[in-house]
Write a protein that holds these residues in place. Structure first.
Motif, mmCIF file in Angstrom:
data_model
loop_
_atom_site.group_PDB
_atom_site.id
_atom_site.type_symbol
_atom_site.label_atom_id
_atom_site.label_comp_id
_atom_site.label_asym_id
_atom_site.label_seq_id
_atom_site.Cartn_x
_atom_site.Cartn_y
_atom_site.Cartn_z
ATOM 1 N N ASN A 129 62.929 59.945 -172.393
ATOM 2 C CA ASN A 129 64.368 60.080 -172.623
ATOM 3 C C ASN A 129 65.196 59.166 -171.729
ATOM 4 O O ASN A 129 66.230 59.572 -171.196
ATOM 5 N N ARG A 130 64.708 57.941 -171.546
ATOM 6 C CA ARG A 130 65.408 56.965 -170.709
ATOM 7 C C ARG A 130 65.562 55.656 -171.483
ATOM 8 O O ARG A 130 64.967 54.643 -171.133
ATOM 9 N N PRO A 131 66.364 55.635 -172.546
ATOM 10 C CA PRO A 131 66.468 54.454 -173.408
ATOM 11 C C PRO A 131 67.399 53.358 -172.892
ATOM 12 O O PRO A 131 67.437 52.276 -173.471
ATOM 13 N N ASN A 132 68.133 53.615 -171.818
ATOM 14 C CA ASN A 132 69.182 52.687 -171.390
ATOM 15 C C ASN A 132 68.699 51.633 -170.403
ATOM 16 O O ASN A 132 67.710 51.820 -169.703
ATOM 17 N N THR A 133 69.464 50.554 -170.363
ATOM 18 C CA THR A 133 69.238 49.455 -169.430
ATOM 19 C C THR A 133 70.326 49.484 -168.369
ATOM 20 O O THR A 133 71.469 49.838 -168.660
ATOM 21 N N ALA A 134 69.977 49.094 -167.150
ATOM 22 C CA ALA A 134 70.967 48.926 -166.077
ATOM 23 C C ALA A 134 70.716 47.596 -165.389
ATOM 24 O O ALA A 134 69.572 47.133 -165.292
ATOM 25 N N LEU A 135 71.797 46.980 -164.921
ATOM 26 C CA LEU A 135 71.704 45.787 -164.080
ATOM 27 C C LEU A 135 71.629 46.263 -162.643
ATOM 28 O O LEU A 135 72.529 46.968 -162.169
ATOM 29 N N LEU A 136 70.559 45.899 -161.945
ATOM 30 C CA LEU A 136 70.363 46.298 -160.558
ATOM 31 C C LEU A 136 70.627 45.095 -159.660
ATOM 32 O O LEU A 136 69.880 44.110 -159.703
ATOM 33 N N VAL A 137 71.689 45.174 -158.865
ATOM 34 C CA VAL A 137 72.108 44.088 -157.972
ATOM 35 C C VAL A 137 71.663 44.455 -156.559
ATOM 36 O O VAL A 137 72.214 45.364 -155.946
ATOM 37 N N VAL A 138 70.663 43.743 -156.057
ATOM 38 C CA VAL A 138 70.017 44.092 -154.791
ATOM 39 C C VAL A 138 70.474 43.175 -153.658
ATOM 40 O O VAL A 138 70.279 41.954 -153.711
ATOM 41 N N ASP A 139 71.096 43.754 -152.653
ATOM 42 C CA ASP A 139 71.348 43.116 -151.349
ATOM 43 C C ASP A 139 72.073 41.771 -151.402
ATOM 44 O O ASP A 139 71.760 40.861 -150.625
ATOM 45 N N VAL A 140 73.052 41.625 -152.276
ATOM 46 C CA VAL A 140 73.826 40.382 -152.293
ATOM 47 C C VAL A 140 74.954 40.563 -151.270
ATOM 48 O O VAL A 140 76.117 40.752 -151.607
ATOM 49 N N GLN A 141 74.541 40.530 -150.011
ATOM 50 C CA GLN A 141 75.410 40.803 -148.877
ATOM 51 C C GLN A 141 75.611 39.535 -148.058
ATOM 52 O O GLN A 141 74.751 38.648 -148.049
ATOM 53 N N LYS A 142 76.724 39.460 -147.352
ATOM 54 C CA LYS A 142 77.065 38.267 -146.584
ATOM 55 C C LYS A 142 75.936 37.837 -145.653
ATOM 56 O O LYS A 142 75.582 36.664 -145.598
ATOM 57 N N GLY A 143 75.391 38.757 -144.896
ATOM 58 C CA GLY A 143 74.356 38.426 -143.928
ATOM 59 C C GLY A 143 72.989 38.188 -144.528
ATOM 60 O O GLY A 143 72.091 37.663 -143.872
ATOM 61 N N VAL A 144 72.800 38.563 -145.786
ATOM 62 C CA VAL A 144 71.518 38.365 -146.459
ATOM 63 C C VAL A 144 71.496 37.018 -147.171
ATOM 64 O O VAL A 144 70.531 36.266 -147.068
ATOM 65 N N VAL A 145 72.562 36.688 -147.891
ATOM 66 C CA VAL A 145 72.567 35.456 -148.679
ATOM 67 C C VAL A 145 73.384 34.331 -148.057
ATOM 68 O O VAL A 145 73.465 33.247 -148.643
ATOM 69 N N GLY A 155 65.340 35.029 -163.456
ATOM 70 C CA GLY A 155 64.703 33.964 -162.692
ATOM 71 C C GLY A 155 65.632 33.058 -161.916
ATOM 72 O O GLY A 155 65.230 32.481 -160.900
ATOM 73 N N ASP A 156 66.868 32.922 -162.353
ATOM 74 C CA ASP A 156 67.823 32.070 -161.648
ATOM 75 C C ASP A 156 68.942 32.886 -160.991
ATOM 76 O O ASP A 156 70.019 32.373 -160.723
ATOM 77 N N ALA A 157 68.655 34.153 -160.722
ATOM 78 C CA ALA A 157 69.642 35.022 -160.082
ATOM 79 C C ALA A 157 69.027 35.817 -158.928
ATOM 80 O O ALA A 157 69.392 36.957 -158.666
ATOM 81 N N HIS A 158 68.042 35.203 -158.273
ATOM 82 C CA HIS A 158 67.513 35.783 -157.025
ATOM 83 C C HIS A 158 67.233 34.645 -156.058
ATOM 84 O O HIS A 158 67.002 33.502 -156.463
ATOM 85 N N THR A 159 67.285 34.958 -154.776
ATOM 86 C CA THR A 159 67.155 33.920 -153.754
ATOM 87 C C THR A 159 66.654 34.517 -152.451
ATOM 88 O O THR A 159 66.521 35.733 -152.319
ATOM 89 N N ALA A 160 66.420 33.623 -151.486
ATOM 90 C CA ALA A 160 65.978 34.043 -150.155
ATOM 91 C C ALA A 160 66.358 32.972 -149.142
ATOM 92 O O ALA A 160 66.705 31.849 -149.514
ATOM 93 N N GLY A 161 66.258 33.337 -147.900
ATOM 94 C CA GLY A 161 66.464 32.379 -146.825
ATOM 95 C C GLY A 161 65.163 31.660 -146.486
ATOM 96 O O GLY A 161 64.070 32.096 -146.869
ATOM 97 N N ARG A 210 75.122 48.682 -140.636
ATOM 98 C CA ARG A 210 76.027 49.302 -141.617
ATOM 99 C C ARG A 210 77.466 49.188 -141.126
ATOM 100 O O ARG A 210 77.765 49.487 -139.974
ATOM 101 N N GLY A 211 78.348 48.726 -142.006
ATOM 102 C CA GLY A 211 79.758 48.596 -141.681
ATOM 103 C C GLY A 211 80.155 47.252 -141.096
ATOM 104 O O GLY A 211 81.341 46.939 -141.016
ATOM 105 N N SER A 212 79.171 46.439 -140.707
ATOM 106 C CA SER A 212 79.483 45.121 -140.134
ATOM 107 C C SER A 212 79.904 44.156 -141.243
ATOM 108 O O SER A 212 79.693 44.419 -142.429
ATOM 109 N N ASP A 213 80.490 43.042 -140.855
ATOM 110 C CA ASP A 213 80.900 42.046 -141.840
ATOM 111 C C ASP A 213 79.686 41.508 -142.599
ATOM 112 O O ASP A 213 79.755 41.319 -143.818
ATOM 113 N N ASP A 214 78.575 41.245 -141.909
ATOM 114 C CA ASP A 214 77.361 40.749 -142.567
ATOM 115 C C ASP A 214 76.792 41.750 -143.572
ATOM 116 O O ASP A 214 76.118 41.364 -144.531
ATOM 117 N N TRP A 215 77.034 43.023 -143.373
ATOM 118 C CA TRP A 215 76.523 44.092 -144.234
ATOM 119 C C TRP A 215 77.272 44.149 -145.573
ATOM 120 O O TRP A 215 76.740 44.610 -146.578
#
Length: 186
Positions: free
Chosen positions: A6-22, A135-141, A61-66
Protein backbone atom coordinates in the motif's frame (compact mmCIF):
# COMPACT_ATOMS: atom_id res chain seq x y z
CA UNK A 1 7.74 -2.65 -7.86
CA UNK A 2 8.28 -1.86 -4.21
CA UNK A 3 7.87 -4.66 -1.69
CA UNK A 4 6.17 -2.21 0.68
CA UNK A 5 2.42 -2.82 0.81
CA UNK A 6 0.00 0.00 0.00
CA UNK A 7 2.82 2.40 -0.87
CA UNK A 8 2.15 3.44 -4.50
CA UNK A 9 3.54 6.99 -4.25
CA UNK A 10 6.85 8.53 -5.21
CA UNK A 11 8.75 11.14 -3.19
CA UNK A 12 11.76 13.29 -4.03
CA UNK A 13 14.34 12.81 -1.27
CA UNK A 14 16.77 15.75 -0.99
CA UNK A 15 19.73 14.66 1.12
CA UNK A 16 22.13 17.06 2.87
CA UNK A 17 22.22 19.92 0.36
CA UNK A 18 23.62 22.13 3.10
CA UNK A 19 26.09 25.01 2.94
CA UNK A 20 28.85 23.17 4.78
CA UNK A 21 28.32 19.93 2.85
CA UNK A 22 28.22 21.21 -0.73
CA UNK A 23 30.17 24.46 -0.32
CA UNK A 24 33.25 23.12 -2.10
CA UNK A 25 31.64 20.16 -3.81
CA UNK A 26 32.29 19.02 -7.37
CA UNK A 27 30.10 20.96 -9.85
CA UNK A 28 28.22 22.44 -6.91
CA UNK A 29 26.25 25.05 -8.87
CA UNK A 30 25.13 22.64 -11.61
CA UNK A 31 24.07 19.99 -9.09
CA UNK A 32 22.18 22.49 -6.92
CA UNK A 33 20.46 23.84 -10.06
CA UNK A 34 19.42 20.30 -11.04
CA UNK A 35 18.09 19.67 -7.53
CA UNK A 36 16.21 22.98 -7.60
CA UNK A 37 14.64 22.10 -10.95
CA UNK A 38 13.50 18.73 -9.62
CA UNK A 39 12.07 20.32 -6.47
CA UNK A 40 10.06 22.74 -8.64
CA UNK A 41 8.82 19.90 -10.88
CA UNK A 42 7.88 17.72 -7.91
CA UNK A 43 5.89 20.57 -6.39
CA UNK A 44 4.09 21.27 -9.68
CA UNK A 45 3.25 17.58 -10.04
CA UNK A 46 2.18 17.35 -6.37
CA UNK A 47 4.91 14.84 -5.56
CA UNK A 48 6.10 15.08 -1.95
CA UNK A 49 9.53 16.62 -1.38
CA UNK A 50 11.23 15.26 1.73
CA UNK A 51 14.31 17.07 3.01
CA UNK A 52 17.13 15.47 5.01
CA UNK A 53 19.56 17.57 7.03
CA UNK A 54 22.71 16.19 8.63
CA UNK A 55 24.38 17.28 11.85
CA UNK A 56 27.36 15.96 13.75
CA UNK A 57 30.35 17.37 15.65
CA UNK A 58 31.75 18.86 12.43
CA UNK A 59 28.40 20.18 11.21
CA UNK A 60 26.74 21.75 14.22
CA UNK A 61 22.95 21.98 14.27
CA UNK A 62 21.87 25.60 13.89
CA UNK A 63 25.19 26.80 12.45
CA UNK A 64 25.40 28.60 9.12
CA UNK A 65 27.13 25.56 7.52
CA UNK A 66 24.25 23.35 8.73
CA UNK A 67 21.63 25.36 6.82
CA UNK A 68 20.17 24.27 3.48
CA UNK A 69 21.82 26.17 0.60
CA UNK A 70 20.12 29.50 -0.18
CA UNK A 71 19.02 28.35 -3.65
CA UNK A 72 16.71 25.79 -2.04
CA UNK A 73 13.94 26.51 0.42
CA UNK A 74 11.95 23.69 1.98
CA UNK A 75 8.23 24.40 1.87
CA UNK A 76 6.41 24.87 5.15
CA UNK A 77 4.40 21.68 4.61
CA UNK A 78 7.37 19.63 3.38
CA UNK A 79 8.84 17.21 5.90
CA UNK A 80 12.39 17.87 7.09
CA UNK A 81 14.18 14.94 8.72
CA UNK A 82 17.27 15.55 10.82
CA UNK A 83 19.95 12.86 10.91
CA UNK A 84 23.31 12.12 12.47
CA UNK A 85 24.35 9.05 10.44
CA UNK A 86 25.04 8.45 6.76
CA UNK A 87 21.89 6.42 6.12
CA UNK A 88 18.98 8.86 6.22
CA UNK A 89 16.82 6.11 7.75
CA UNK A 90 19.16 5.32 10.65
CA UNK A 91 17.73 6.59 13.96
CA UNK A 92 15.43 9.11 12.21
CA UNK A 93 11.72 9.59 11.51
CA UNK A 94 12.19 9.12 7.74
CA UNK A 95 10.41 5.76 7.53
CA UNK A 96 7.44 7.15 9.48
CA UNK A 97 7.27 10.22 7.21
CA UNK A 98 7.40 8.11 4.04
CA UNK A 99 4.85 5.64 5.37
CA UNK A 100 2.37 8.44 6.09
CA UNK A 101 2.87 9.69 2.52
CA UNK A 102 2.28 6.20 1.09
CA UNK A 103 5.73 6.31 -0.49
CA UNK A 104 7.25 3.16 -1.94
CA UNK A 105 9.52 4.79 -4.51
CA UNK A 106 12.24 7.35 -3.86
CA UNK A 107 13.98 9.67 -6.30
CA UNK A 108 17.24 10.54 -4.54
CA UNK A 109 19.39 13.66 -4.94
CA UNK A 110 21.98 15.46 -2.80
CA UNK A 111 25.31 14.91 -1.11
CA UNK A 112 27.74 13.37 -0.31
CA UNK A 113 27.82 10.75 -3.08
CA UNK A 114 30.36 8.50 -1.35
CA UNK A 115 28.81 8.71 2.10
CA UNK A 116 25.24 9.78 2.80
CA UNK A 117 23.90 9.23 -0.72
CA UNK A 118 25.40 5.75 -0.97
CA UNK A 119 24.23 4.82 2.53
CA UNK A 120 20.73 6.16 1.93
CA UNK A 121 20.40 4.38 -1.43
CA UNK A 122 21.28 1.05 0.16
CA UNK A 123 19.25 1.77 3.30
CA UNK A 124 16.14 2.48 1.24
CA UNK A 125 16.64 -0.48 -1.08
CA UNK A 126 17.12 -3.00 1.72
CA UNK A 127 14.00 -1.62 3.43
CA UNK A 128 11.90 -2.43 0.35
CA UNK A 129 11.83 0.85 -1.59
CA UNK A 130 12.25 1.27 -5.32
CA UNK A 131 15.13 3.73 -5.58
CA UNK A 132 16.06 5.99 -8.48
CA UNK A 133 19.29 7.98 -8.24
CA UNK A 134 19.42 11.17 -10.28
CA UNK A 135 22.86 10.84 -11.87
CA UNK A 136 23.50 14.54 -12.37
CA UNK A 137 21.99 15.71 -9.08
CA UNK A 138 24.42 14.32 -6.51
CA UNK A 139 27.92 15.40 -5.59
CA UNK A 140 30.73 15.22 -3.06
CA UNK A 141 33.82 17.03 -1.93
CA UNK A 142 37.36 16.06 -2.93
CA UNK A 143 38.78 13.29 -0.74
CA UNK A 144 41.85 12.44 -2.84
CA UNK A 145 44.12 13.54 0.03
CA UNK A 146 42.86 10.46 1.92
CA UNK A 147 43.34 8.10 -1.01
CA UNK A 148 39.89 8.32 -2.57
CA UNK A 149 39.49 8.62 -6.33
CA UNK A 150 38.66 12.04 -7.82
CA UNK A 151 35.05 13.08 -7.25
CA UNK A 152 34.03 12.75 -10.90
CA UNK A 153 35.13 9.08 -10.74
CA UNK A 154 33.24 8.54 -7.47
CA UNK A 155 30.08 9.94 -9.07
CA UNK A 156 30.57 7.92 -12.26
CA UNK A 157 31.16 4.72 -10.28
CA UNK A 158 28.10 5.28 -8.09
CA UNK A 159 25.96 5.94 -11.17
CA UNK A 160 27.36 2.80 -12.81
CA UNK A 161 26.83 0.37 -9.96
CA UNK A 162 23.41 1.76 -9.00
CA UNK A 163 22.14 1.26 -12.55
CA UNK A 164 22.81 -2.47 -12.13
CA UNK A 165 21.38 -2.87 -8.61
CA UNK A 166 18.82 -5.65 -8.38
CA UNK A 167 16.74 -7.40 -5.74
CA UNK A 168 13.50 -9.39 -5.71
CA UNK A 169 10.44 -7.20 -6.03
CA UNK A 170 12.31 -3.88 -6.16
CA UNK A 171 13.72 -1.64 -8.84
CA UNK A 172 16.78 0.57 -8.88
CA UNK A 173 18.16 2.80 -11.54
CA UNK A 174 19.89 6.00 -12.53
CA UNK A 175 18.45 8.77 -14.70
CA UNK A 176 19.41 12.29 -15.65
CA UNK A 177 17.43 15.11 -14.03
CA UNK A 178 15.78 15.90 -17.38
CA UNK A 179 14.54 12.29 -17.65
CA UNK A 180 13.01 11.88 -14.16
CA UNK A 181 9.43 10.65 -14.27
CA UNK A 182 7.77 11.10 -10.90
CA UNK A 183 4.56 9.27 -11.80
CA UNK A 184 6.24 5.90 -12.33
CA UNK A 185 9.54 4.21 -12.93
CA UNK A 186 12.08 6.41 -14.69
Amino acid sequence: MTTLENRPNTALLVVDVQKGVVGGAHQRDAVVANVAGLVERARREEVPVVWVQHSDEGLTRGSDDWRIVPELTPGDAEPLVEKSYGDSFEDTALETVLSKLGTGRLVVVGAETDACIRSTLHGAFTRGYDVTLVGDAHTAGDKTAWGAPPVEQVIAHTNLYWSFQAAPGRTAGVVAAADVVFGGAS
